[in-house]
Design a protein around this motif. Structure first.
Motif, mmCIF file in Angstrom:
data_model
loop_
_atom_site.group_PDB
_atom_site.id
_atom_site.type_symbol
_atom_site.label_atom_id
_atom_site.label_comp_id
_atom_site.label_asym_id
_atom_site.label_seq_id
_atom_site.Cartn_x
_atom_site.Cartn_y
_atom_site.Cartn_z
ATOM 1 N N SER A 184 45.682 -8.762 -63.901
ATOM 2 C CA SER A 184 44.541 -9.587 -64.311
ATOM 3 C C SER A 184 44.058 -10.517 -63.202
ATOM 4 O O SER A 184 43.014 -11.147 -63.339
ATOM 5 C CB SER A 184 44.903 -10.432 -65.544
ATOM 6 O OG SER A 184 45.972 -11.319 -65.246
ATOM 7 N N ALA A 228 37.946 -3.507 -58.181
ATOM 8 C CA ALA A 228 37.913 -4.627 -59.127
ATOM 9 C C ALA A 228 37.001 -4.321 -60.311
ATOM 10 O O ALA A 228 37.306 -4.696 -61.455
ATOM 11 C CB ALA A 228 37.458 -5.900 -58.417
ATOM 12 N N GLU A 229 35.886 -3.652 -60.044
ATOM 13 C CA GLU A 229 34.971 -3.293 -61.138
ATOM 14 C C GLU A 229 35.679 -2.428 -62.174
ATOM 15 O O GLU A 229 35.515 -2.621 -63.387
ATOM 16 C CB GLU A 229 33.756 -2.558 -60.574
ATOM 17 C CG GLU A 229 32.828 -3.435 -59.750
ATOM 18 C CD GLU A 229 31.924 -2.631 -58.835
ATOM 19 O OE1 GLU A 229 31.783 -1.405 -59.071
ATOM 20 O OE2 GLU A 229 31.351 -3.209 -57.893
ATOM 21 N N SER A 233 38.457 -4.382 -64.062
ATOM 22 C CA SER A 233 37.928 -5.354 -65.015
ATOM 23 C C SER A 233 37.454 -4.705 -66.309
ATOM 24 O O SER A 233 37.253 -5.396 -67.313
ATOM 25 C CB SER A 233 36.766 -6.133 -64.388
ATOM 26 O OG SER A 233 35.628 -5.309 -64.220
ATOM 27 N N ARG A 236 40.284 -5.249 -68.830
ATOM 28 C CA ARG A 236 40.878 -6.577 -68.960
ATOM 29 C C ARG A 236 39.776 -7.624 -68.993
ATOM 30 O O ARG A 236 39.136 -7.907 -67.983
ATOM 31 C CB ARG A 236 41.821 -6.856 -67.776
ATOM 32 C CG ARG A 236 43.075 -5.987 -67.702
ATOM 33 C CD ARG A 236 44.072 -6.332 -68.804
ATOM 34 N NE ARG A 236 44.495 -7.700 -68.789
ATOM 35 C CZ ARG A 236 45.707 -8.102 -68.388
ATOM 36 N NH1 ARG A 236 46.593 -7.225 -67.963
ATOM 37 N NH2 ARG A 236 46.042 -9.374 -68.443
ATOM 38 N N LYS A 237 39.535 -8.202 -70.149
ATOM 39 C CA LYS A 237 38.505 -9.228 -70.275
ATOM 40 C C LYS A 237 38.866 -10.490 -69.503
ATOM 41 O O LYS A 237 37.998 -11.284 -69.152
ATOM 42 C CB LYS A 237 38.284 -9.564 -71.755
ATOM 43 C CG LYS A 237 37.857 -8.370 -72.604
ATOM 44 C CD LYS A 237 36.573 -7.752 -72.084
ATOM 45 C CE LYS A 237 36.141 -6.581 -72.957
ATOM 46 N NZ LYS A 237 34.946 -5.894 -72.411
ATOM 47 N N PHE A 291 40.209 -10.494 -66.533
ATOM 48 C CA PHE A 291 40.390 -10.100 -65.139
ATOM 49 C C PHE A 291 39.586 -10.993 -64.199
ATOM 50 O O PHE A 291 38.434 -11.340 -64.475
ATOM 51 C CB PHE A 291 39.957 -8.643 -64.944
ATOM 52 C CG PHE A 291 40.217 -8.107 -63.569
ATOM 53 C CD1 PHE A 291 41.476 -7.656 -63.218
ATOM 54 C CD2 PHE A 291 39.203 -8.069 -62.625
ATOM 55 C CE1 PHE A 291 41.723 -7.169 -61.938
ATOM 56 C CE2 PHE A 291 39.436 -7.586 -61.355
ATOM 57 C CZ PHE A 291 40.702 -7.133 -61.011
ATOM 58 N N TYR A 327 38.961 -11.801 -59.742
ATOM 59 C CA TYR A 327 39.060 -11.131 -58.448
ATOM 60 C C TYR A 327 38.639 -12.084 -57.335
ATOM 61 O O TYR A 327 37.648 -12.795 -57.460
ATOM 62 C CB TYR A 327 38.160 -9.896 -58.488
ATOM 63 C CG TYR A 327 37.781 -9.267 -57.171
ATOM 64 C CD1 TYR A 327 38.740 -8.935 -56.216
ATOM 65 C CD2 TYR A 327 36.444 -8.964 -56.897
ATOM 66 C CE1 TYR A 327 38.367 -8.325 -55.013
ATOM 67 C CE2 TYR A 327 36.065 -8.354 -55.714
ATOM 68 C CZ TYR A 327 37.031 -8.043 -54.775
ATOM 69 O OH TYR A 327 36.668 -7.446 -53.584
ATOM 70 N N PRO A 373 35.204 -13.843 -62.313
ATOM 71 C CA PRO A 373 34.924 -12.558 -62.953
ATOM 72 C C PRO A 373 34.174 -11.660 -61.984
ATOM 73 O O PRO A 373 33.387 -12.125 -61.154
ATOM 74 C CB PRO A 373 34.057 -12.947 -64.160
ATOM 75 C CG PRO A 373 34.388 -14.375 -64.426
ATOM 76 C CD PRO A 373 34.686 -14.981 -63.085
ATOM 77 N N VAL A 374 34.382 -10.365 -62.067
ATOM 78 C CA VAL A 374 33.843 -9.427 -61.083
ATOM 79 C C VAL A 374 32.332 -9.536 -60.953
ATOM 80 O O VAL A 374 31.785 -9.553 -59.849
ATOM 81 C CB VAL A 374 34.247 -7.982 -61.442
ATOM 82 C CG1 VAL A 374 33.549 -6.977 -60.529
ATOM 83 C CG2 VAL A 374 35.754 -7.825 -61.341
#
Length: 297
Positions: A23, A55-56, A59, A62-63, A65, A67, A280-281
């Motif tokens: 995460s 990472a995209e 994610s 995983r909410k 997640f 990066y 977040p991504v």
């Protein structure tokens, strides 16, 4: 694997319905990890690259997640370890990708054994974070004029990286043996960096090494999803409030007082990592990262 623990990909893969265990992902390195060769104005720093693409996909399941990408083009191994390891450790990641040494080998003809010893010392320090660590064996530049002369030393350095990865339970992405990278379409016209297709192919290999299910298909680079203006701006504001402002506050320093009679010539502005803190991504856009540069100017 020591760095992966009981949530590692070997156990994760046994249950295809379980979310992957990562995460908090931090990428450290040079231009390869920064994403040179894969321009995308909607990504932080105007670059996408394999790490963003990884990472995209991570994610998607995983909410929670987040990066960060600390990579900066042109850095040597010592600079990467000195400038990026401590900030990476402070973020308390559970996944770290480290690619370093390519500039040393190609442009400085560094001894591959001595360089590998420095890399191993860095890996040992990163191991203290408890994160899963992924290393990279460099690509084969044999078809590139001039750079091909370094092929034998790069091969030795790669073999050392494989040994370091095995000794410290690191995951390894072996670009030297990745057949798809022999396709000229995988490379940027400068023949030093990868094209968008090359970054896409490497992202697939990273995800496969992690044994994470993903939506990437061979030879079909996935477009960056579009978001409307309101969503993008809301993401920027949330990122600035949650991640950037606390990070920036810690780095405020008193203004320097000029001495009488001393001419103070400003030093050139240093290059900055495109994602210096967790976010977040899809929240960090060019507008948000411009705020970083303006704050530090």
């Amino acid at each position: 694997m020591k760095n992966i623990g009981h949530f590692g990909p070997r156990n994760f893969a046994a249950d295809a319905t379980a979310p992957h265990p990562w995460s908090r992902y931090v990428a450290i390195g040079d231009s390869f990890t920064e994403g040179i060769g894969d321009p995308e104005e909607r990504c932080a720093g105007g670059l996408r690259g394999w790490a963003d693409r990884v990472a995209e996909e991570l994610s998607a399941e995983r909410k929670d997640f987040a990066y960060a990408n600390l990579a900066i083009r042109g850095l040597l191994l010592d600079q990467i370890l000195d400038q990026q390891m401590e900030p990476a450790a402070e973020l308390k990641p559970d996944l770290i990708t480290l690619s370093a040494g390519g500039n040393d080998m190609v442009f400085h003809r560094t001894d591959p054994d001595k360089l590998a010893a420095k890399l191993e010392a860095g890996v040992e320090r990163l191991s203290d974070t408890g994160a899963t660590i992924m290393l990279f064996a460099g690509p084969d530049w044999r078809r590139t004029p001039i750079l091909g002369r370094s092929r034998s030393r790069i091969a030795i350095f790669n073999e050392n990286i494989r040994i370091v990865a095995a000794a410290h339970d690191c995951l390894l992405v072996d670009l030297w043996t990745l057949p798809g990278l022999r396709d000229p379409r995988m490379w940027d016209p400068d023949r030093l960096h990868f094209s968008p297709l090359g970054h896409h192919t490497i992202a697939m290999q990273v995800l496969d090494t992690l044994q994470v299910q993903h939506s990437l298909q061979p030879l079909e680079p996935k477009a960056l999803p579009h978001s409307n203006w309101r969503d993008a701006r809301a993401g920027d504001l949330a990122w600035a409030r949650t991640y950037f402002l606390p990070w920036a506050w810690q780095r405020i320093t008193p203004p320097r007082i000029p001495l009488p009679g001393v001419h103070d010539h400003p030093a050139p502005a240093p290059l900055l990592p495109k994602r210096p803190v967790f976010a977040p991504v899809y929240a960090v856009r060019t507008v948000a990262m411009k705020a970083v540069a303006e704050f530090l100017a």
